[in-house]
Design a protein around this motif. Structure first.
Motif, PDB file in Angstrom:
ATOM      1  N   VAL A 187      29.865  29.357  48.300  1.00 57.94           N
ATOM      2  CA  VAL A 187      30.390  30.678  48.659  1.00 57.94           C
ATOM      3  C   VAL A 187      30.580  30.760  50.172  1.00 57.94           C
ATOM      4  O   VAL A 187      31.629  31.169  50.664  1.00 57.94           O
ATOM      5  N   ILE A 191      34.054  31.336  52.039  1.00 63.18           N
ATOM      6  CA  ILE A 191      34.276  32.505  52.894  1.00 63.18           C
ATOM      7  C   ILE A 191      34.872  32.055  54.216  1.00 63.18           C
ATOM      8  O   ILE A 191      35.847  32.617  54.707  1.00 63.18           O
ATOM      9  N   LYS A 219      43.977  43.803  48.994  1.00 64.81           N
ATOM     10  CA  LYS A 219      42.914  42.859  48.626  1.00 64.81           C
ATOM     11  C   LYS A 219      43.313  41.935  47.487  1.00 64.81           C
ATOM     12  O   LYS A 219      42.959  40.760  47.487  1.00 64.81           O
ATOM     13  N   ILE A 223      42.218  38.002  46.628  1.00 63.33           N
ATOM     14  CA  ILE A 223      41.227  37.677  45.604  1.00 63.33           C
ATOM     15  C   ILE A 223      41.822  36.694  44.600  1.00 63.33           C
ATOM     16  O   ILE A 223      41.180  35.717  44.209  1.00 63.33           O
ATOM     17  N   ILE A 283      34.642  32.417  40.131  1.00 59.91           N
ATOM     18  CA  ILE A 283      33.859  33.540  40.663  1.00 59.91           C
ATOM     19  C   ILE A 283      33.568  33.344  42.148  1.00 59.91           C
ATOM     20  O   ILE A 283      33.727  34.256  42.956  1.00 59.91           O
ATOM     21  N   VAL A 284      33.198  32.099  42.481  1.00 61.32           N
ATOM     22  CA  VAL A 284      32.880  31.820  43.875  1.00 61.32           C
ATOM     23  C   VAL A 284      34.110  32.038  44.759  1.00 61.32           C
ATOM     24  O   VAL A 284      34.029  32.631  45.835  1.00 61.32           O
ATOM     25  N   MET A 286      36.570  34.071  44.177  1.00 66.05           N
ATOM     26  CA  MET A 286      36.812  35.511  44.254  1.00 66.05           C
ATOM     27  C   MET A 286      35.896  36.182  45.262  1.00 66.05           C
ATOM     28  O   MET A 286      36.350  36.922  46.129  1.00 66.05           O
ATOM     29  N   ILE A 287      34.598  35.868  45.117  1.00 68.23           N
ATOM     30  CA  ILE A 287      33.622  36.504  46.010  1.00 68.23           C
ATOM     31  C   ILE A 287      33.925  36.114  47.451  1.00 68.23           C
ATOM     32  O   ILE A 287      33.932  36.953  48.350  1.00 68.23           O
ATOM     33  N   GLY A 288      34.210  34.825  47.645  1.00 73.13           N
ATOM     34  CA  GLY A 288      34.490  34.327  48.993  1.00 73.13           C
ATOM     35  C   GLY A 288      35.635  35.084  49.636  1.00 73.13           C
ATOM     36  O   GLY A 288      35.503  35.591  50.752  1.00 73.13           O
ATOM     37  N   ALA A 290      37.058  37.949  48.689  1.00 69.09           N
ATOM     38  CA  ALA A 290      36.861  39.399  48.753  1.00 69.09           C
ATOM     39  C   ALA A 290      36.033  39.766  49.980  1.00 69.09           C
ATOM     40  O   ALA A 290      36.344  40.722  50.683  1.00 69.09           O
ATOM     41  N   SER A 291      34.988  38.955  50.250  1.00 69.78           N
ATOM     42  CA  SER A 291      34.161  39.328  51.395  1.00 69.78           C
ATOM     43  C   SER A 291      34.833  38.936  52.707  1.00 69.78           C
ATOM     44  O   SER A 291      34.581  39.544  53.739  1.00 69.78           O
ATOM     45  N   ARG A 294      37.365  41.810  53.557  1.00 69.59           N
ATOM     46  CA  ARG A 294      36.806  43.148  53.734  1.00 69.59           C
ATOM     47  C   ARG A 294      36.821  43.601  55.189  1.00 69.59           C
ATOM     48  O   ARG A 294      37.095  44.746  55.499  1.00 69.59           O
TER      49      ARG A 294
END
Lengths: 299, 229
Positions: A187, A191, A219, A223, A283-284, A286-288, A290-291, A294
């Motif tokens: 992650v 990021i 966003k 994503i 998932i990783v 996406m999270i990466g 998205a953050s 932000r």
């Protein structure tokens, strides 16, 4: 309608961005690939250790030897008492004659020696093989059985079994920890790489904000881009799992070192692991992203 | 009905500099307002607070019925869709053509292709750039780039057009052209225009509503006037 329009545009933009910033995308993809390979290997090991432990636990038995002079009546009483114990799952009785016959079948030397034994001077003992419900309590149960009348010896492979259980528990904890740590590292790496891609589009994002694009609209493409990177990044790890594990399984013929350690059969195991790897990748990613995006949505 | 109402607004930046002191004013729908003052007078801060790039430290700002001071970050887009914004440095996307730059607004808010095409062409016609829709920004002069930026700002038919020194990078002739374009928009579309500038010549020539700021305080608010008065 508008939602789908936005979504369609987001998917288009995500793919465009992956190929337009190809060198950066490649960096993210190789990052994901390398970490996911390690994650996949850890998962393979974890599942195999788990499987092996479970198999071992299934095989664990307490062998109860009765006194040589125990009559059939005695064995029946012992049997009843064993059946009433709470930790006893099942038991099988083997008379000394049956054991003798079995041993004679297994080995020619035994066959020769034992052929002369009559029913009376058979030095073997009647036995019960007891399977327990909770393996952790096996020592306790063995002790209680030992106290019964007409029971001479109780064996369950004391030291070795205890050590194995401790070792497997430790191995499992370590591999769980490794999988989680690796996912966190992935992650973090994602990021950072996606931040680079997004930094090069900072201006675009700020203009989108100024002309009234909602945060959702801004966003979503990023994503989806993260998800696409995750999918691309999991291709090689999945191939590694599928071909690598099958090759390993065939090479060792399904066993590791001895007949005791069996490997999990490749099918459907590799598909499950591939699925897990793919989901982690997506998932990783996406999270990466998205953050990473932000930060730019505040002004 | 006032389209913009500013009540007791103070703005202090995090570094301690106070940019606006106790500002009170209101702007009517359909007006053309020059916000004037020297460097550091607070005109940029004032414009930025109107589109909520900056929040006031205290006081209230209503733009088209929205309380800007209390607007949450995730809801800012609702305000921005009522506004068009033009900057001194144009802020066009260099990799997109003139048409795509203007269409970017429409796409960002999720308009259909047909609606986008119709409105983009209309906006570009209004600023007189219909012939150059396939050019890239670096193939245009500064004045033309600013007109593209104006087209992008008005394509969504906003009620208010905010301009932060739109003529700052242009020679006097081009500047006058830009202001004429803005006046045209003000007349034909009824869009309220608020333009921050320190260009005396333009303000004196146009004789529009004037808000004069000095050191963060409102000095004058005239219905019609020039720079010197």
């Amino acid at each position: 309608m508008k939602f789908f329009r936005t979504l369609r545009r987001s998917i288009r933009d995500a793919f465009k961005s992956v190929f337009r910033n190809f060198s950066l995308s490649l960096a993210s993809i190789s990052c994901i690939t390398i970490t996911l390979i390690i994650v996949a290997i850890s998962i393979l090991i974890t599942f195999n250790v788990q499987n092996f432990t479970r198999e071992m636990e299934k095989d664990l038995t307490i062998v109860v030897f009765l006194d040589t002079d125990a009559t059939e009546e005695d064995s029946k009483i012992v049997m009843e008492k064993l059946e009433n114990m709470s930790n006893v799952e099942s038991l099988t009785y083997q008379s000394k004659t049956a054991i003798k016959e079995e041993m004679r079948k297994e080995n020619e030397v035994f066959n020769e020696v034992m052929s002369t034994w009559s029913e009376e001077d058979n030095p073997l003992k009647d036995t019960f093989q007891v399977k327990v419900k909770a393996v952790e309590k096996i020592a306790d149960t063995a002790k209680r059985i030992e106290k019964l009348d007409k029971v001479s010896t109780v064996r369950y492979g004391e030291g070795m079994v205890d050590n194995l259980i401790v070792a497997f528990e430790a191995a499992q904890k370590v591999s769980y920890g490794m999988v989680i740590a690796l996912i966190l590292v992935t992650v973090f790496l994602i990021i950072n790489t996606i931040k680079l891609t997004i930094f090069s589009r900072k201006r675009e994002i700020s203009i989108m904000r100024l002309v009234g694009a909602s945060n959702f609209t801004i966003k979503t493409p990023f994503i989806i881009e993260g998800m696409v990177l995750g999918i691309f990044g999991s291709i090689i790890p999945i191939l590694t799992v599928c071909f690598g594990y099958v090759a390993l399984y065939n090479h060792f013929d399904g066993y590791l070192y001895s007949r005791m350690i069996t490997l999990i059969e490749p099918e459907p195991f590799i598909y499950m692991v591939s699925g897990i790897v793919l989901v982690i990748g997506i998932i990783v990613g996406m999270i990466g992203s998205a953050s990473a995006v932000r930060k730019y949505l505040k002004i | 009905m006032d389209l913009i109402r500013v009540k007791n607004v103070n703005k202090q930046y995090k570094n301690g500099v106070t940019a606006i002191y106790d500002l009170n004013l209101s702007i009517k729908k359909g007006s053309f307002v020059f916000v004037i003052g020297g460097s550091g007078s607070g005109k940029s801060t004032f414009i930025k607070m109107l589109y909520r790039e900056e929040k006031p430290s205290s006081g209230e700002i209503f733009v088209g019925g929205i309380n800007v001071a209390k607007l949450r970050n995730s809801k800012v887009y609702k305000l921005r869709r009522k506004l068009g914004i033009v900057f001194q440095d144009y802020r066009l996307l260099p990799k997109l053509t003139v048409y795509e730059n203007v269409a970017f607004t429409m796409e960002s808010i999720g308009a259909t292709k047909a609606e986008t095409r119709r409105k983009v062409l209309k906006a570009l016609e209004l600023v007189g750039l219909k012939a150059k829709i396939h050019n890239y920004p670096d193939q245009l002069s500064g004045g033309e780039q600013q007109r593209v930026a104006i087209a992008r700002a008005i394509v969504n038919e906003p009620r208010i057009l905010l301009c932060d020194e739109p003529t700052g990078n242009l020679d006097p002739d081009r500047s006058m052209e830009i202001v004429k374009v803005l006046e045209e928009i003000n007349k034909t579309c009824g869009t309220t225009i608020i333009m921050a500038t320190h260009d005396k010549e333009i303000v004196n020539k146009m004789q529009k509503e004037v808000v004069l700021l000095k050191d963060g305080r409102l000095i004058k608010h005239l219905e019609k006037g020039g720079y010197e008065e």
